[in-house]
Each structure stands twice: as structure tokens, then as C-alpha cells.
Design a protein around this motif. Structure first.
Motif, PDB file in Angstrom:
ATOM      1  N   ALA A 117      16.281  -0.860  -5.619  1.00 13.83           N
ATOM      2  CA  ALA A 117      15.800  -1.037  -6.990  1.00 13.83           C
ATOM      3  C   ALA A 117      15.255  -2.450  -7.186  1.00 13.83           C
ATOM      4  O   ALA A 117      14.213  -2.647  -7.815  1.00 13.83           O
ATOM      5  CB  ALA A 117      16.922  -0.755  -7.981  1.00 13.83           C
ATOM      6  N   GLY A 118      15.959  -3.440  -6.611  1.00 14.45           N
ATOM      7  CA  GLY A 118      15.467  -4.815  -6.704  1.00 14.45           C
ATOM      8  C   GLY A 118      14.141  -4.995  -5.989  1.00 14.45           C
ATOM      9  O   GLY A 118      13.240  -5.670  -6.484  1.00 14.45           O
ATOM     10  N   LEU A 124       6.739  -4.172  -8.106  1.00 17.54           N
ATOM     11  CA  LEU A 124       6.023  -3.901  -9.354  1.00 17.54           C
ATOM     12  C   LEU A 124       5.585  -5.187 -10.034  1.00 17.54           C
ATOM     13  O   LEU A 124       4.463  -5.289 -10.557  1.00 17.54           O
ATOM     14  CB  LEU A 124       6.904  -3.086 -10.300  1.00 17.54           C
ATOM     15  CG  LEU A 124       7.032  -1.593  -9.992  1.00 17.54           C
ATOM     16  CD1 LEU A 124       8.100  -0.960 -10.872  1.00 17.54           C
ATOM     17  CD2 LEU A 124       5.693  -0.900 -10.217  1.00 17.54           C
ATOM     18  N   ALA A 125       6.448  -6.192 -10.020  1.00 13.68           N
ATOM     19  CA  ALA A 125       6.103  -7.478 -10.638  1.00 13.68           C
ATOM     20  C   ALA A 125       4.925  -8.122  -9.921  1.00 13.68           C
ATOM     21  O   ALA A 125       3.999  -8.651 -10.542  1.00 13.68           O
ATOM     22  CB  ALA A 125       7.311  -8.408 -10.637  1.00 13.68           C
ATOM     23  N   THR A 126       4.942  -8.058  -8.578  1.00 16.41           N
ATOM     24  CA  THR A 126       3.853  -8.653  -7.795  1.00 16.41           C
ATOM     25  C   THR A 126       2.541  -7.938  -8.053  1.00 16.41           C
ATOM     26  O   THR A 126       1.494  -8.569  -8.273  1.00 16.41           O
ATOM     27  CB  THR A 126       4.183  -8.596  -6.291  1.00 16.41           C
ATOM     28  OG1 THR A 126       5.391  -9.316  -6.055  1.00 16.41           O
ATOM     29  CG2 THR A 126       3.064  -9.186  -5.468  1.00 16.41           C
ATOM     30  N   VAL A 127       2.573  -6.608  -8.024  1.00 19.12           N
ATOM     31  CA  VAL A 127       1.352  -5.833  -8.248  1.00 19.12           C
ATOM     32  C   VAL A 127       0.832  -6.056  -9.659  1.00 19.12           C
ATOM     33  O   VAL A 127      -0.382  -6.238  -9.875  1.00 19.12           O
ATOM     34  CB  VAL A 127       1.609  -4.334  -7.992  1.00 19.12           C
ATOM     35  CG1 VAL A 127       0.419  -3.502  -8.427  1.00 19.12           C
ATOM     36  CG2 VAL A 127       1.906  -4.100  -6.517  1.00 19.12           C
ATOM     37  N   THR A 128       1.724  -6.052 -10.637  1.00 15.64           N
ATOM     38  CA  THR A 128       1.304  -6.274 -12.022  1.00 15.64           C
ATOM     39  C   THR A 128       0.658  -7.640 -12.173  1.00 15.64           C
ATOM     40  O   THR A 128      -0.394  -7.782 -12.832  1.00 15.64           O
ATOM     41  CB  THR A 128       2.509  -6.152 -12.972  1.00 15.64           C
ATOM     42  OG1 THR A 128       3.070  -4.844 -12.854  1.00 15.64           O
ATOM     43  CG2 THR A 128       2.086  -6.384 -14.415  1.00 15.64           C
ATOM     44  N   ASP A 129       1.261  -8.652 -11.557  1.00 10.76           N
ATOM     45  CA  ASP A 129       0.700  -9.997 -11.633  1.00 10.76           C
ATOM     46  C   ASP A 129      -0.677 -10.052 -10.976  1.00 10.76           C
ATOM     47  O   ASP A 129      -1.614 -10.647 -11.507  1.00 10.76           O
ATOM     48  CB  ASP A 129       1.644 -10.981 -10.963  1.00 10.76           C
ATOM     49  CG  ASP A 129       1.144 -12.414 -11.049  1.00 10.76           C
ATOM     50  OD1 ASP A 129       1.019 -12.922 -12.179  1.00 10.76           O
ATOM     51  OD2 ASP A 129       0.872 -13.017 -10.003  1.00 10.76           O
ATOM     52  N   LEU A 144      -4.644  -4.520  -2.971  1.00 10.16           N
ATOM     53  CA  LEU A 144      -3.569  -3.619  -3.382  1.00 10.16           C
ATOM     54  C   LEU A 144      -2.961  -2.882  -2.203  1.00 10.16           C
ATOM     55  O   LEU A 144      -1.733  -2.703  -2.140  1.00 10.16           O
ATOM     56  CB  LEU A 144      -4.096  -2.621  -4.422  1.00 10.16           C
ATOM     57  CG  LEU A 144      -3.102  -1.572  -4.926  1.00 10.16           C
ATOM     58  CD1 LEU A 144      -1.883  -2.244  -5.542  1.00 10.16           C
ATOM     59  CD2 LEU A 144      -3.777  -0.647  -5.950  1.00 10.16           C
ATOM     60  N   ALA A 145      -3.776  -2.425  -1.257  1.00 11.91           N
ATOM     61  CA  ALA A 145      -3.234  -1.664  -0.122  1.00 11.91           C
ATOM     62  C   ALA A 145      -2.208  -2.481   0.648  1.00 11.91           C
ATOM     63  O   ALA A 145      -1.181  -1.955   1.082  1.00 11.91           O
ATOM     64  CB  ALA A 145      -4.376  -1.225   0.789  1.00 11.91           C
ATOM     65  N   ARG A 146      -2.462  -3.775   0.807  1.00 11.33           N
ATOM     66  CA  ARG A 146      -1.510  -4.621   1.545  1.00 11.33           C
ATOM     67  C   ARG A 146      -0.224  -4.832   0.750  1.00 11.33           C
ATOM     68  O   ARG A 146       0.837  -5.071   1.335  1.00 11.33           O
ATOM     69  CB  ARG A 146      -2.140  -5.979   1.856  1.00 11.33           C
ATOM     70  CG  ARG A 146      -3.332  -5.893   2.785  1.00 11.33           C
ATOM     71  CD  ARG A 146      -3.709  -7.267   3.275  1.00 11.33           C
ATOM     72  NE  ARG A 146      -4.913  -7.230   4.102  1.00 11.33           N
ATOM     73  CZ  ARG A 146      -5.192  -8.111   5.046  1.00 11.33           C
ATOM     74  NH1 ARG A 146      -4.335  -9.106   5.288  1.00 11.33           N
ATOM     75  NH2 ARG A 146      -6.298  -8.040   5.738  1.00 11.33           N
ATOM     76  N   LEU A 147      -0.317  -4.751  -0.572  1.00 14.10           N
ATOM     77  CA  LEU A 147       0.871  -4.981  -1.391  1.00 14.10           C
ATOM     78  C   LEU A 147       1.853  -3.811  -1.307  1.00 14.10           C
ATOM     79  O   LEU A 147       3.067  -4.013  -1.311  1.00 14.10           O
ATOM     80  CB  LEU A 147       0.463  -5.216  -2.851  1.00 14.10           C
ATOM     81  CG  LEU A 147      -0.325  -6.501  -3.149  1.00 14.10           C
ATOM     82  CD1 LEU A 147      -0.701  -6.545  -4.608  1.00 14.10           C
ATOM     83  CD2 LEU A 147       0.497  -7.731  -2.773  1.00 14.10           C
ATOM     84  N   VAL A 148       1.345  -2.588  -1.259  1.00 17.20           N
ATOM     85  CA  VAL A 148       2.239  -1.423  -1.315  1.00 17.20           C
ATOM     86  C   VAL A 148       2.741  -1.007   0.064  1.00 17.20           C
ATOM     87  O   VAL A 148       3.624  -0.155   0.178  1.00 17.20           O
ATOM     88  CB  VAL A 148       1.559  -0.233  -2.015  1.00 17.20           C
ATOM     89  CG1 VAL A 148       1.160  -0.608  -3.416  1.00 17.20           C
ATOM     90  CG2 VAL A 148       0.366   0.273  -1.225  1.00 17.20           C
ATOM     91  N   VAL A 149       2.171  -1.585   1.134  1.00 14.47           N
ATOM     92  CA  VAL A 149       2.631  -1.311   2.496  1.00 14.47           C
ATOM     93  C   VAL A 149       3.425  -2.520   2.991  1.00 14.47           C
ATOM     94  O   VAL A 149       2.934  -3.653   2.899  1.00 14.47           O
ATOM     95  CB  VAL A 149       1.427  -1.042   3.432  1.00 14.47           C
ATOM     96  CG1 VAL A 149       1.868  -0.942   4.880  1.00 14.47           C
ATOM     97  CG2 VAL A 149       0.676   0.214   3.005  1.00 14.47           C
ATOM     98  N   PRO A 150       4.624  -2.357   3.501  1.00 13.32           N
ATOM     99  CA  PRO A 150       5.344  -1.101   3.765  1.00 13.32           C
ATOM    100  C   PRO A 150       6.307  -0.689   2.659  1.00 13.32           C
ATOM    101  O   PRO A 150       7.092   0.234   2.847  1.00 13.32           O
ATOM    102  CB  PRO A 150       6.114  -1.440   5.034  1.00 13.32           C
ATOM    103  CG  PRO A 150       6.492  -2.879   4.830  1.00 13.32           C
ATOM    104  CD  PRO A 150       5.334  -3.514   4.104  1.00 13.32           C
ATOM    105  N   ILE A 274       2.433   1.686 -10.454  1.00 15.84           N
ATOM    106  CA  ILE A 274       1.393   0.907  -9.776  1.00 15.84           C
ATOM    107  C   ILE A 274       0.035   1.559  -9.986  1.00 15.84           C
ATOM    108  O   ILE A 274      -0.978   0.875 -10.206  1.00 15.84           O
ATOM    109  CB  ILE A 274       1.730   0.777  -8.280  1.00 15.84           C
ATOM    110  CG1 ILE A 274       2.919  -0.182  -8.114  1.00 15.84           C
ATOM    111  CG2 ILE A 274       0.524   0.291  -7.485  1.00 15.84           C
ATOM    112  CD1 ILE A 274       3.457  -0.257  -6.707  1.00 15.84           C
ATOM    113  N   ALA A 275      -0.017   2.888  -9.929  1.00 13.96           N
ATOM    114  CA  ALA A 275      -1.280   3.587 -10.168  1.00 13.96           C
ATOM    115  C   ALA A 275      -1.795   3.318 -11.583  1.00 13.96           C
ATOM    116  O   ALA A 275      -2.997   3.168 -11.797  1.00 13.96           O
ATOM    117  CB  ALA A 275      -1.104   5.087  -9.934  1.00 13.96           C
ATOM    118  N   VAL A 276      -0.886   3.245 -12.551  1.00 12.59           N
ATOM    119  CA  VAL A 276      -1.291   2.927 -13.928  1.00 12.59           C
ATOM    120  C   VAL A 276      -1.912   1.531 -13.995  1.00 12.59           C
ATOM    121  O   VAL A 276      -2.972   1.322 -14.609  1.00 12.59           O
ATOM    122  CB  VAL A 276      -0.086   3.043 -14.886  1.00 12.59           C
ATOM    123  CG1 VAL A 276      -0.427   2.462 -16.258  1.00 12.59           C
ATOM    124  CG2 VAL A 276       0.348   4.499 -15.025  1.00 12.59           C
TER     125      VAL A 276
END
Length: 533
Positions: A117-118, A124-129, A144-150, A274-276
Motif C-alpha cells: 500500500a505504501g 501514485l504521488a510520483t505519477v500525479t506530480d 509514464l511507461a517507466r514510472l509504472v514499470v515494475p 494513474i489512467a485518470v
């Protein structure tokens, strides 16, 4: 009193010497019926090997050996085995530790869930920023692709519907370095071949999310490179999430999972959030693109075609930046000096917006008027423009280079106010950068600053090239590297018709999505005798 712990003593031949009541109940036989039997015969299948190994280790070392083993029967319980050296042979006890084991497992699951969860909250915080704070929205989407992998997938492809309504895969990333190039090649071809029934096509068309096995997707695809590449990538499944803005799809996030990996409910919830965020970023890019079109239209309306000049061939090009925030201030011009010499100008107003484009138009007109009225050389024109800006445009700064082709096109005279240096290309491929750094102080800072002039000989048929900094500057390299690339490409293109030279040079120097707008002017003055012939 009955002991709660099953106790069994063995002789040297590993036969049961004695057993208590708890052992009898556990093993389902009377205690007297156990005595004399080999330990393997009284223990449930699979347990005897572990017990004998522990007893032998205890006899060898003289110490206590402890292990946890599955309890017999159904229910998934656990027993704690303790073995030690007994009076004759070995002895061992078996204690039911199922409750303790399950409590430990529950605590471990809770810890892992808390850690996960952490991790998801941090992701989520990183992607939102990244997506909400970046001015350069398309660049953020490419990251974005590099952020969500892995964190959420083993591989990812980000798709964006561009300003013309066409879907484009703008980024891809794989956790396995050996498969990144393979994924990039797949992203280059997949959109042209995916059938209408595929999850990605449905998401782009209808905004439908899907979770599908790779086998099912391969079954929908026609034989060809895209199908071969997806098969070689080897994912087990894919999660396809539409990126939406104002209830319409504006892109797709495709998450690929390798065999053995699944998404929890929390993972899917994070991916949807993240999609939103990504959908909002795409919408912002579209809005910036609309602004870019307006600014680009304004700028192109101000950048008129150069006038016809006897014996001179002038070619101009303007390439807008990919992002609206980077468009606005570049300009070029060409005209005849009052004494008949061709004059060419390149400039760049500080700032990247519609205001910069409007200021550019004002300065372009001022410079023309000063040049025609004063009749002076390039340095005089820059001094006059600097003085006019101090009174009429006090908050504007700009760079500019003015060059005049004198003596029938055999001499170039120029002055430079903080702009990249002119370049001369001869027909035999010699390329000369007329480098004096970035010249004198840029315009709009100090109207009293000294303005210098320089001259250089021009061989017959030489081409003079003026350009703005977007041609030679990139985020990943400096001006020096850009000038080296420019010289190398010009040497290869020397002798080409000016139109082809300019078009090919832009194609070689600029990335697919230019980071800055670029203005380019090339002029070649033929000698009078050649013109007459």
C-alpha cells in the motif's frame, strides 16, 4: 495426567521404545500398539523422513533439533518437531503450532500489504506530480511507461490520440532490459495491425477497459510482424485501461504481466487512478496544441516569404515546436539594402507564447524600417533597433544576426547580438562557422552597448546559413555538440539545391517531436557573369 505434547522415544534401531497418550491420539493407535514398530510405520506418509533426519542429527551433534512440518490429515495444520538424544536412542516431541503459524502468516501478510500500500501510494504521488505539474505534458506522458514499470507491470505501452485524432504509441518500457528493444519495435507496428475486436482497439474506440490473456489477443491477430513480436515478448496477460477526458477516450495505458504475476484489487485501483491522471495530461496536451496552432498561425502570418532578389536564391523554413509553450519568438527576413545589397536577418524573441510571436512581428517591422531609413551597416541597424526597443518595447529581449552580401556577393558583412553564429558552406563541402561566441550582448538589455561588425570572403556559389538555437540545442546535448552535427551534415549536403539542403538538414538535425521552434534561412548569391550566362 495426560501430556498435551506427543512424546516418542526410539531405540538405536529407530523403533518405538515408548510413546505417551498424546502421541497415541495423534497417530491413531494405542500406545502399546506402537512399541517395537519402526518409526516410519507409525508416522503418516512423508513425515517419517523428516523425523528420522532430525533424530539422526540430534544423535550426531548431541544438541536439540527443531523443525516445523505439516500435520497429518486435512486442514493445513502445522506441528513443531523437537528431537534430542534420549536414554537409548533419540526422542522427539510433536506439538500443534497451527494457531501460532497462522498468526505469524497473518502478521507477515499484513506487513506485506502495508508495504505494498505504501509503494502504491508513493507511485501514485510520483505519477500525479509528473503528470499534473509538468508544463511539457507530452514529455511527461513519454515518461509514464517507466514510472509504472515494475511497480504495476512487467511492461507498459502508453498510447495517445494526437491533435489530428490519430492514436500514437508515445512510450514503452520493459522491466527486462533484453526485451526493451523488442517492445519498442512492437509499439511501432501494433496499432496498424490490431483488429477492431482487440482490447486496445476497443479502448480507443469505446473507452472500454479490459483484462485479457496474451493467448486470446494473439488469437485475434493476423499473422505478421506484430503478432510475432508480441509472441516473442511472452506476456501472460494484459490490462488495458482507457485514458479519458470529458467522457471520451484520448489514449490507452496497456500493462503487460509476465507468467506468475497477477494484479490485486489494490493494484487495479492504483492503475485506474494513474489512467485518470494520464487522461487529464493528454487533455492538457490537446489544449496546449490548440494554443500552439493559434500561435503557429500567427507566427506564420508574420513570417512572409522573402522577396525576389536579383541573382540571389533565398530559402526559408519554419518548424514549430511540439509543445505550445515552446512556440512563438523565432523570425527571419530578407530584403534589399538601399544601396542594392541583399540583407538577411535571423532573430529570436525571448519567451515562447503568443505574446512573443506578436513582439517578434513588431521587431521585424522595426528592423526593416531602421535598415531602409538609416542605410547603415549591420551594427548600425542593431544599435538603432536596440534604441527603439528601449523606448517602445522596454520589457522585450531578443537575439538577432544581420548579414549583408556585398561586392556582388563576394563579401559577407555581419553583426551578431547574442545569436548562434552564421555558417558558410562552399560547393566543395567546406563548412565554416563564423564563430565569435554568441556575438555581442542580446537586444533589450543595454542600448548603449557596443555593436561590432565582422567580414568574411564568400567564394563563388557559397551558401550562407542563418538559424535559431532550436536547430543546434537539445536537452541532452549542448550547443557545441549541435554545431558539430550541423557542420557534419552540411558538409555532406554541400552542392545540393537550397530547398533540398534545408529540408534534409532539418530532417537530420531535429528529433521527431522538436523541443523548440526553429527558423532557418539559406542564401546563395551567384556572380553576375554566371547569372548572365
Amino acid at each position: 495426567m495426560t501430556m498435551p505434547t506427543a512424546l516418542v522415544c526410539l531405540d538405536v534401531a529407530e523403533r518405538v521404545a515408548s510413546a505417551n497418550g498424546a502421541a497415541a491420539r495423534l497417530l491413531g493407535r494405542p500406545a502399546s500398539g506402537l512399541v517395537g514398530l519402526p518409526v516410519d510405520d507409525v508416522l503418516p506418509a512423508g513425515m517419517g523422513v523428516t523425523v528420522r533426519a532430525a533424530c539422526r542429527e540430534a544423535l550426531r551433534t548431541g544438541g536439540q533439533v527443531t523443525a516445523e512440518i505439516p500435520s497429518p490429515g486435512v486442514g493445513g495444520g502445522w506441528l513443531e518437531l523437537q528431537a534430542w538424544r534420549g536414554p537409548v536412542g533419540a526422542a522427539f516431541t510433536l506439538v500443534d503450532v497451527t494457531a501460532r503459524r497462522r498468526a505469524q502468516e497473518a502478521a507477515e501478510r499484513a506487513r506485506r500489504d502495508a508495504d505494498r500500500a505504501g509503494d502504491l501510494m508513493a507511485l501514485l504521488a510520483t505519477v500525479t506530480d509528473e503528470l499534473s505539474g509538468a508544463l511539457d505534458g507530452e514529455t511527461a506522458l513519454r515518461r509514464l511507461a517507466r514510472l509504472v514499470v515494475p511497480g504495476l507491470a512487467d511492461a507498459c505501452i502508453v498510447t495517445v490520440i494526437d491533435r489530428d485524432g490519430r492514436p500514437r504509441d508515445v512510450s514503452s518500457w520493459h522491466t527486462d532490459p533484453a526485451r526493451r528493444e523488442l517492445l519498442a519495435r512492437y509499439a511501432q507496428v501494433r496499432l496498424d495491425t490490431l483488429p477492431a475486436a482487440s482490447p486496445v482497439a476497443r479502448a480507443l474506440r469505446d473507452g472500454t477497459a479490459a483484462r485479457e490473456s496474451a493467448e486470446a489477443v494473439l488469437g485475434l491477430m493476423a499473422p505478421g510482424p506484430a503478432r510475432d513480436l508480441l509472441s516473442a515478448l511472452g506476456p501472460e496477460s494484459a490490462v488495458v485501461l482507457p485514458l479519458t477526458a470529458e467522457h471520451r477516450p484520448v489514449g490507452v495505458l496497456t500493462l503487460y504481466l509476465d507468467p506468475g504475476r497477477t494484479h490485486s484489487a489494490e493494484d487495479l485501483a492504483a492503475a485506474r487512478q494513474i489512467a485518470v491522471q494520464a487522461g487529464r495530461a493528454v487533455d492538457r496536451v490537446h489544449r496546449q496544441s490548440q494554443v500552439a496552432r493559434l500561435v503557429e498561425g500567427l507566427q506564420r502570418s508574420l513570417l512572409t516569404d522573402p522577396p525576389a532578389i536579383d541573382r540571389a536564391r533565398v530559402v526559408v523554413r519554419y518548424v514549430p515546436a511540439a509543445e505550445a509553450v515552446r512556440v512563438g519568438g523565432d523570425w527571419y527576413d530578407a530584403f534589399l539594402h538601399p544601396d542594392g545589397d541583399p540583407v538577411v536577418v535571423i532573430g529570436d524573441v525571448a519567451g515562447h507564447d503568443s505574446e512573443a510571436a506578436a513582439e517578434m512581428g513588431q521587431l521585424r517591422g522595426l528592423l526593416r524600417g531602421i535598415a531602409h531609413h538609416g542605410g547603415g551597416g549591420p551594427a548600425d541597424v542593431l544599435r538603432g533597433l536596440d534604441a527603439a526597443m528601449a523606448h517602445m518595447h522596454p520589457d522585450t529581449m531578443a537575439t538577432a544576426t544581420i548579414a549583408r552580401l556585398e561586392r556582388g556577393g563576394t563579401v559577407l558583412r555581419w553583426a551578431n547580438a547574442g545569436h548562434p553564429p552564421p555558417v558558410v558552406v562552399t560547393a566543395d563541402g567546406t563548412v565554416t562557422v563564423l564563430a565569435r561566441g554568441l556575438g555581442d550582448l542580446l537586444l533589450g538589455v543595454d542600448p548603449a552597448t557596443e555593436r561590432r561588425e565582422f567580414t568574411a570572403p564568400l567564394p563563388p556559389g557559397a551558401t550562407v546559413l542563418l538559424y535559431t538555437d532550436g536547430l543546434v540545442e537539445r536537452r541532452d546535448s549542448g550547443v557545441d555538440e549541435g554545431l558539430e552535427r550541423l557542420q557534419r551534415h552540411l558538409a555532406e549536403l554541400a552542392g545540393s539545391p537550397l530547398d533540398r539542403l534545408c529540408d534534409e538538414l532539418l530532417a537530420r538535425m531535429l528529433p521527431g517531436t522538436p523541443e523548440d521552434d526553429v527558423a532557418l534561412l539559406a542564401v546563395c548569391l551567384q556572380p553576375a557573369d554566371e547569372d548572365a550566362g
